[in-house]
Design an enzyme around this catalytic site. Structure first.
Site, mmCIF file in Angstrom:
data_model
loop_
_atom_site.group_PDB
_atom_site.id
_atom_site.type_symbol
_atom_site.label_atom_id
_atom_site.label_comp_id
_atom_site.label_asym_id
_atom_site.label_seq_id
_atom_site.Cartn_x
_atom_site.Cartn_y
_atom_site.Cartn_z
ATOM 1 N N SER A 301 46.902 75.722 -27.470
ATOM 2 C CA SER A 301 46.293 75.386 -26.189
ATOM 3 C C SER A 301 47.221 74.521 -25.347
ATOM 4 C CB SER A 301 44.987 74.646 -26.408
ATOM 5 O OG SER A 301 44.566 74.101 -25.192
ATOM 6 N N ARG A 347 52.464 76.280 -15.725
ATOM 7 C CA ARG A 347 53.000 77.050 -16.840
ATOM 8 C C ARG A 347 54.406 77.591 -16.595
ATOM 9 N NH1 ARG A 347 48.027 81.030 -18.746
ATOM 10 N NH2 ARG A 347 46.747 79.377 -19.588
ATOM 11 N N GLU A 442 42.609 94.090 -18.814
ATOM 12 C CA GLU A 442 44.042 93.837 -18.660
ATOM 13 C C GLU A 442 44.822 95.124 -18.370
ATOM 14 O OE1 GLU A 442 45.730 91.671 -21.961
ATOM 15 O OE2 GLU A 442 47.705 91.547 -21.045
#
EC number: 1.3.5.1
Lengths: 657, 247, 234
Positions: A301, A347, A442
């Protein structure tokens, strides 16, 4: 379709007619989905069981779609390559699922979720689709709770939420670190109920190998029974692909080992446009690989960055153990480069910075592919108990995999491919450019633009499967011609041709008798893509990759060795077929990356940067979806642009300095 | 490290099987058990032999696809899945026995691969809440005590790998079935059809050829997700109450 | 594969109980607990032997007159025997059928054996067979007196002393009582779980209770032959 010559770049492609999403209704943004549903034709309940729909894949989108369509009365033929529908890789999603419930009264709304998602996607997603996603999000939570999904709760018995991935509002619902698992089990159980009722025919351990297109419409699939090797034709009135992303092209990723692109790639070869293939997401906090043998990467995480400090040694090649490196010889590079955000930069920035320091020779751990994530300060400040409460399970997972105790030794992390935003191009109805072929989850490109927000993948998969696909698919079925002209059987020339293609390829693989394993090609391809088409790209590197990939593909077909036969369980054959498709898709990814000469989302194009070296998006030139058409083997693909309009969220530039 | 693997080889469901012996060198302590099998398979492929078939997918311990009996223990000596079992738990020179899950309800497909669809059929017979899409009330309409939600989660964490069946001397699927019954039984949404669920799931479990429970606790010891043994007792109670009410 | 509509026609309670493994285990649990209660009373009664022949023989006689005048002579005893017989038969039959199912559920054994795994199950099965054989001998020895070295009706004290004065009597009895202990040790906890009476919190308590009871029963029953052997009772 007409075409004009490509720009002077060496990239070998042609430009085709622009695309327009003809299915988006007019009118105010907030009313479009209502309007679409109202305008959709209905299939009468009695007529539904005469329609067969094929659903490939049993992840969140596939299971949800299969269960819902069957509940409505359609006959569903559902496929998965795993031994049970419950094993699809949605199961591994950890974080949570966003929904605009505004239970916290913290200012969240459908509009804000929409806004955040478009902005998070760096203005490369379609506004109408994203708005609908935000609208549907609240219903997903209701549905899952009714199914018995054990979301985290407060002492008062109401649902708990948290803020995730830097969101300003607390809109993420979760079930410990296993949200994907719990949501998938809910969908799997709903699907199981329909399997027992006989409305869904489940084909586990059966892998789709080609799409059957008859008279321009998707009418079925060719699939191989992975137990006895039988290759069969399955015909239907519509085909839904819910086969997930193509992150495994990179060999090392957080995808499951068997996740693959074959279904979407074969659909692409049969006429479905492939959109934005170069948009892949890289996650900064994965456990680094420990050696050549490594089969996959494990995600941890991102919350770890809240308390951990990221550093590498100042001197390249410093091999001292971390505790022997004094403070003065450590480079806390994120804190140094981005003082305002420090270790919490987005990120893509964290990932790219890690790659840069490792490329400088300052990486740590085996192969120098890692950076330290150090909790020593946090342990001193907050105490071990507090850290254990926040990250206990992550620390355990890390220790189980690496054998190192992160309470004593700093963790090592490295970025890894995690998700692919690109996928089959779909219109507002989730329909590809092949009528009757739909793509959900996706597998399609639709909602995340150039970068996906945390906790949005689960939301999109379930939104597509439970709520968006069923009404629009019904509309398609209601408009189909009836009678003898519509009926086809396995003797149709198109079916035979697809069947021949599949068996021919299989024969070629099995009879090659070369001297390299399929996996060795996969590893080589993955390393090449990671270097050339990863988080930072430049035209030179991409051109080199575009030179190398066809050669590698050639070599694959000459030298691959696939033991065993086609009439039994043959995992080598399964793998080789998938890798063959990866070798084709990889080329399109590099071509797409080369043509998109801008930095956007998580993709840093070295040539496209601001004066201070940050990513520069070029809206004037690239505010479009790049949808690629397969023009035939050995022929340059055709680029169709879908121009994006931002009428409701005004494009802005990110700044993290 | 250098290891000797004795691996169960069986060409197909009806073919005879045997233990085959393989030497694997250059094993790193950081490898997972499945990566050792990967390495072995690469070597076998290049030597022109048939690689060992085994189920696997996510390789992070959550999909439940993998599962082999290592030295007589389901998923091996650590309480985790085979994909998360690392070779640092073995010593250089060890001989390791690798066998498939053994149960009548899990016929061998090939080598280490078994057919676990019986577990899917147990769930399909009643392991769900009947809540068709669109019919759900607002999520906050029914508060659920935190303890109940936690208990539901604890049981819902089951990954359906089948280690409980493999470890049980009777090849019983009681822990798997109980986990599903207790997951849904702990929640108000699932309680409505609780009687039907538990009766149907237990009957299906028996019909599929799983053995009975003798309360040895081997299942819970082998379970990589720590499904608690008392869930079985709770399901028994639910079953007997439901059977009493059935007339 | 189970048809989806099976839940719509529910069989009766008795069918559900006897047809399913869970139900059959419940039958074993209930009959097991009934026999266990009997054993506790039996053991307490046995200890009367330490108060001398009159007390012990008087107690045996009282058992026959229990319930009079509502019941007639020995009626109570016959009711108890009938109940016990039913328990033994149901317990044994269920155990036999379940064992067959369990064996069939693992047709191919593991090459690499893990002895710890089925220790409890094996002890229960072999222990059960030993106990069944013992009960036959025990009835022929001390109830009917057929195989008793003394076999004197109305003098149980003398018959008991006679049995425990032989080496084989002591051996058979001691082995059987150890089997009782092991059987009760796992059996009571197992019955608690099977009936769903053991929850997460009571688990430890029931385990301790099972072990204590198993130990007490074995000790209580073994006290008699030991006393005869050592001459405390003669």
């Amino acid at each position: 379709m007409t075409s004009t010559p490509a720009p002077p770049d060496r990239a070998a492609y042609r430009v085709g007619t622009p695309l327009r999403d003809t299915a988006v209704p007019d009118g105010p943004l907030a009313e479009r989905w209502d309007r679409r549903r109202f305008e959709a034709r209905l299939v009468s309940p009695a007529a539904r069981r005469r329609h067969t729909v094929i659903v490939v894949g049993t992840g969140l989108a596939g299971s949800a779609a299969g269960a819902t369509l069957a509940e409505q009365g359609y006959r569903v033929e559902q496929f998965c390559f795993q031994d049970s529908p419950r094993r699809a890789h949605s199961i591994a999603a950890q974080g949570g699922i966003n929904a605009a419930k505004n239970y916290r009264n913290d200012g969240d709304s459908v509009r804000r979720l929409f806004h955040d998602t478009v902005k998070g996607g760096d203005f490369r997603a379609r506004e109408s689709n994203v708005y609908r996603l935000a609208q549907v999000s609240a219903e997903i939570i209701d549905q899952c709770v009714a199914q018995g999904v054990p979301f985290a709760r407060e002492y008062g018995g109401l649902l708990d939420t948290r803020s995730f991935g830097g969101a300003q509002v607390s809109r993420t619902f979760y079930a410990r670190g296993q949200t994907g698992q719990q949501l998938l089990l809910g969908a799997y159980q709903a699907l199981s109920r329909q399997i027992a009722a006989g409305t869904v025919t489940m084909h586990p351990r059966t892998e789709m190998l080609d799409l059957v297109v008859i008279d321009g419409r998707a009418r079925g699939i060719i699939a191989r029974d992975l137990v006895n090797g039988r290759v069969d034709t399955y015909l239907a009135d519509a085909v839904v692909l819910a086969t997930g992303g193509y992150g495994n092209v990179f060999y090392l990723s957080t995808n499951a080992k068997n996740s693959n692109a074959t279904a979407v790639w074969r659909a692409h070869r049969r006429g479905a446009l492939f959109a934005n293939p170069c948009f892949t997401q890289i996650h900064p906090t994965c456990i680094p690989r420990s050696g050549e043998h490594q089969a996959k990467l494990t995600l941890m995480s991102e919350s770890l960055r809240n308390d951990g400090r990221i550093w590498v040694p100042v001197t390249p090649g410093d091999t001292r153990p971390p505790h022997e490196i004094p403070e003065s010889e450590r480079d806390y590079y994120l804190e140094r480069l981005y003082p305002a955000f420090g270790n919490l930069v987005p990120r893509d920035i964290a990932s790219r910075a890690a790659k840069n320091v490792c490329d400088d020779g300052r990486g740590v751990g085996p192969g120098g592919q890692g950076v330290y994530l150090d909790f020593a300060d946090a342990l001193a400040r907050l105490g071990r108990a507090a850290i254990e409460e926040r990250y206990g399970n992550l620390f355990e997972m890390y220790e189980r995999i690496t054998g190192e105790n992160p309470y004593d030794v700093p963790m090592r992390i490295y970025p890894a491919i995690h998700y692919t935003m690109g996928g089959l191009w779909v219109d507002y109805d989730l329909q590809t450019t092949v009528p009757g072929l739909f793509a959900v989850g996706e597998a399609n490109f639709s909602d995340h633009g150039a970068n996906r927000l945390g906790a949005s993948a689960l939301m999109q998969g379930l939104a597509d499967g439970y709520f968006v696909l069923p009404p629009v698919l019904g509309d398609y079925l209601a408009r189909l011609p009836r009678g003898a002209a519509w009926r086809v059987d396995e003797d149709h020339p198109a079916v035979r041709e697809a069947m021949f293609d599949v068996t021919d390829r299989q024969y070629a693989l099995l009879s090659n008798n070369g001297d390299r394993t399929a996996d060795s090609f996969h590893r080589e391809l993955g390393a090449l893509l990671w270097d050339r088409c990863g988080m930072a790209r430049d035209a030179d590197g991409l051109r080199q990759a575009l030179d190398r990939i066809p050669a590698l593909r050639e070599e694959f077909w000459h030298r691959v060795r696939v033991p065993g036969s086609g009439t039994e369980v043959n995992q080598s054959l399964e793998r080789a077929g998938r890798i063959a498709d990866h070798l084709e898709l990889a080329e399109l990814m590099c071509l797409d990356a080369l043509h998109r000469a801008e930095s956007c989302g998580g993709h840093f194009r070295t040539e496209s940067r601001t004066e201070d070296g940050e990513a520069a998006r070029r809206d004037e030139e690239f505010s479009y979806v790049a949808a690629w058409e397969f023009a035939g083997p050995g022929r340059p693909p055709v680029l169709h642009r879908e121009q994006l309009a931002f009428d409701h969220v005004h494009p802005t530039r990110r700044s993290y300095a | 490290m250098r290891l000797t693997l004795r691996v169960w080889r069986q060409a197909g469901p009806d073919a005879p099987g045997r233990m085959a012996r393989y030497e694997v060198t250059d094993v790193s302590p950081d490898m997972s058990f499945l990566e050792v099998l990967d390495t072995l398979n690469e070597e076998l492929t290049l030597r022109g032999e048939e690689p060992v078939a085994f189920d696997h997918d996510c390789r992070e311990g959550i999909c439940g696809a993998c599962g082999v009996v290592v030295n007589g223990q389901a998923h091996g000596p650590e309480r985790t899945t085979a994909c998360q079992l690392h070779m640092r738990h073995f010593a250089d020179g060890d001989t390791i026995d690798v066998e498939p899950w053994r149960a009548a309800a899990f016929p061998v497909v090939k080598d280490l691969m078994v057919d676990r669809s019986a577990l899917d059929r147990i769930v399909a017979s009643g392991g769900y809440v009947t809540a068709p899409t669109g019919s759900a009330p607002e999520a906050h309409a029914m508060p659920v005590p935190k303890e109940d939600a936690e208990r539901a989660f604890e049981n819902a964490a089951c990954i359906g790998c089948g280690a409980c069946v493999a470890a049980c001397p009777n090849g019983s699927a009681m822990l798997f079935t109980a986990a599903k019954a207790e997951h849904l039984g702990a929640l108000p949404q699932g309680r409505v059809e609780g009687d039907r669920r538990v009766l149907a799931m237990v009957e299906t479990m028996d019909d599929e050829g799983f053995g009975g429970c003798t309360n040895t606790g081997a299942c819970a010891t082998a379970c990589p997700k720590g499904i608690p043994l008392p869930s079985i007792a709770a399901m028994n109670r639910g079953f007997l109450a439901a059977a009493r009410r059935a007339r | 594969m189970a048809p989806a509509t099976r839940t719509d026609t529910r069989p009766s309670t008795v069918t559900l109980i006897w047809r399913t493994t869970v139900g059959k285990k419940a039958v074993m649990a209930v009959t097991g607990v009934a026999m266990l209660l009997y054993l506790v009373v039996h053991m307490l009664g046995n200890l009367k032997i330490f108060f001398g022949p009159e007390d012990f023989n008087g107690y045996a006689h009282w058992l026959r007159t229990l319930g009079e005048p509502f019941l007639r002579y020995e009626w109570f005893l016959w009711f108890a025997r009938a109940g016990l017989l039913a328990s033994v038969v149901l317990h044994g039959l269920a155990a036999y059928q379940l064992t067959r199912l369990d064996r069939a559920a693992r047709p191919v054994a593991y090459v690499h054996r893990d002895a710890r795994r089925d220790y409890a199950t094996r002890t229960m099965r072999w222990g059960g067979v030993i106990l069944a054989l013992f009960v036959v001998w025990h009835i022929l020895d001390l109830t009917t007196g057929t195989v008793n070295p003394r076999g004197e009706a109305g003098n149980p004290y003398g018959n008991v002393v006679a049995t425990f004065s032989t080496w084989y009597g002591n051996t058979i009895y001691c082995v059987a009582m150890l089997a009782v202990g092991l059987h009760v040790r796992h059996g009571l906890l197992s019955a608690g779980r099977t009936l769903g009476a053991v929850g997460r919190r009571s688990q430890h308590a029931v385990r301790v209770a099972s072990e204590t009871l198993a130990l007490t029963l074995t000790a209580g029953f073994l006290a008699v032959p030991l006393a005869v052997m050592t001459g405390v009772v003669n």
